[in-house]
Design a protein around this motif. Structure first.
Motif, PDB file in Angstrom:
ATOM      1  N   VAL A 277       0.853  -1.185   0.000  1.00  0.00           N
ATOM      2  CA  VAL A 277       0.000   0.000   0.000  1.00  0.00           C
ATOM      3  C   VAL A 277       0.892   1.238   0.000  1.00  0.00           C
ATOM      4  N   VAL A 278       0.723   2.099  -0.994  1.00  0.00           N
ATOM      5  CA  VAL A 278       1.590   3.272  -1.139  1.00  0.00           C
ATOM      6  C   VAL A 278       0.738   4.539  -1.165  1.00  0.00           C
ATOM      7  N   ASP A 279       0.891   5.369  -0.129  1.00  0.00           N
ATOM      8  CA  ASP A 279       0.147   6.627  -0.054  1.00  0.00           C
ATOM      9  C   ASP A 279       0.833   7.498   0.994  1.00  0.00           C
ATOM     10  N   ASP A 280       0.922   8.804   0.742  1.00  0.00           N
ATOM     11  CA  ASP A 280       1.577   9.678   1.712  1.00  0.00           C
ATOM     12  C   ASP A 280       0.613  10.152   2.805  1.00  0.00           C
TER      13      ASP A 280
ATOM     14  N   LYS B 283      -3.363   3.689   7.117  1.00  0.00           N
ATOM     15  CA  LYS B 283      -3.738   2.980   8.333  1.00  0.00           C
ATOM     16  C   LYS B 283      -5.090   2.288   8.170  1.00  0.00           C
ATOM     17  N   GLY B 284      -6.037   2.998   7.556  1.00  0.00           N
ATOM     18  CA  GLY B 284      -7.369   2.433   7.357  1.00  0.00           C
ATOM     19  C   GLY B 284      -7.352   1.249   6.410  1.00  0.00           C
ATOM     20  N   ILE B 285      -6.627   1.397   5.287  1.00  0.00           N
ATOM     21  CA  ILE B 285      -6.539   0.303   4.318  1.00  0.00           C
ATOM     22  C   ILE B 285      -5.837  -0.903   4.934  1.00  0.00           C
ATOM     23  N   ARG B 286      -4.755  -0.624   5.652  1.00  0.00           N
ATOM     24  CA  ARG B 286      -3.999  -1.715   6.269  1.00  0.00           C
ATOM     25  C   ARG B 286      -4.868  -2.500   7.257  1.00  0.00           C
ATOM     26  N   PHE B 287      -5.592  -1.786   8.091  1.00  0.00           N
ATOM     27  CA  PHE B 287      -6.452  -2.444   9.078  1.00  0.00           C
ATOM     28  C   PHE B 287      -7.494  -3.310   8.382  1.00  0.00           C
ATOM     29  N   ALA B 288      -8.143  -2.754   7.350  1.00  0.00           N
ATOM     30  CA  ALA B 288      -9.200  -3.477   6.646  1.00  0.00           C
ATOM     31  C   ALA B 288      -8.669  -4.736   5.962  1.00  0.00           C
TER      32      ALA B 288
ATOM     33  N   VAL C  56       0.267  -6.991   4.804  1.00  0.00           N
ATOM     34  CA  VAL C  56       0.331  -5.640   4.248  1.00  0.00           C
ATOM     35  C   VAL C  56       1.654  -4.951   4.569  1.00  0.00           C
ATOM     36  N   THR C  57       2.281  -4.411   3.532  1.00  0.00           N
ATOM     37  CA  THR C  57       3.470  -3.576   3.678  1.00  0.00           C
ATOM     38  C   THR C  57       3.099  -2.168   3.247  1.00  0.00           C
ATOM     39  N   CYS C  58       3.559  -1.164   3.984  1.00  0.00           N
ATOM     40  CA  CYS C  58       3.176   0.225   3.698  1.00  0.00           C
ATOM     41  C   CYS C  58       4.385   1.069   3.300  1.00  0.00           C
ATOM     42  N   ALA C  59       4.171   1.937   2.329  1.00  0.00           N
ATOM     43  CA  ALA C  59       5.197   2.889   1.911  1.00  0.00           C
ATOM     44  C   ALA C  59       4.532   4.251   1.780  1.00  0.00           C
TER      45      ALA C  59
END
Length: 229
Positions: free
Chosen positions: A7-10, A16-21, A29-32
């Motif tokens: 998931v890539v968003d500044d 946080k919302g996408i990751r939780f869902a 989920v990996t976040c950048a």
């Protein structure tokens, strides 16, 4: 094994919302939060799907998408706060498989992810019955989802492969743009038929020696597209 999502968003609250869902549904989920970080993760890990914001610090989402396409065919969904059609079309031109305009319903996002992953992963029954096609210098291996033209491999995105597979295994059958949109993207897909045109154009640029005079994927003017044998 859990499906891996980048998931890539500044905007950290959105991430946080996408990751939780997604984690609630068992995804890993990996976040950048910027383009450089996204590219680094994409090169280090083999993800099953990438959710990529259009407007990013350091490197834009369009450039990240284009650079990922140089080494990976991972499905990419572009996320954009802009509503203009040109941004959606640009995302598809740069190699994205789909797009969603923010704000969006996370349930719709999850449904879109599942649909893309489902199409990318063949059922066991199909895996046990290899499907290949060889015709006029083109070879498709549907198990490995690889395409070769005169022995040279060409890298297609998930949607480009799906379009070619449908047309090639139903030679000389003309599919309207609306029909292709429904069959490949799904009946609930909110996009329009220009999505099909963009993917056909990109597909021709990759498999045709002269895209303006196609050898494989032809246009039936006023009707749709077909694979000629």
């Amino acid at each position: 094994m859990a499906k891996k999502v980048l998931v890539v968003d500044d905007e950290k609250l959105i991430v946080k919302g996408i990751r939780f869902a997604l984690e609630q549904d068992g995804y890993e989920v990996t976040c950048a939060y910027d383009g450089e970080e996204a590219l680094q993760y994409a090169k280090e890990t083999e993800f099953d799907i990438v959710l990529l914001d259009l407007m990013l610090p350091k490197i834009s989402g369009l450039d990240v998408c284009q650079q990922i396409r140089e080494f990976s065919n991972v499905p990419i969904i572009m996320l954009t706060a802009k509503g203009e059609d040109i941004d959606k079309i640009l995302g598809l031109e740069y190699g994205a498989d789909d797009y969603m305009t923010k704000p969006f319903n996370v349930l719709v996002l999850k449904a879109r992810i599942k649909a893309i992953l489902r199409r990318a992963q063949k059922p066991e029954s199909e895996k046990n019955a290899p499907r290949t096609l060889e015709i006029d210098g083109l070879r498709m291996d549907c198990d490995s989802r690889r395409v070769f033209i005169e022995g040279r491999e060409v890298n297609l995105t998930a949607k480009e492969f799906d379009v070619l597979e449908l047309l090639a295994f139903n030679p000389n059958k003309v599919y309207s743009r609306e029909n292709l949109l429904n069959l490949i993207w799904g009946y609930e897909y909110p996009g329009d038929v220009r999505t099909v045109d963009v993917h056909i154009r990109r597909l021709r640029e990759k498999i045709e020696a002269n895209p303006s005079e196609p050898r494989y994927v032809h246009t039936k003017w006023g009707v749709g597209y077909y694979f000629q044998v």
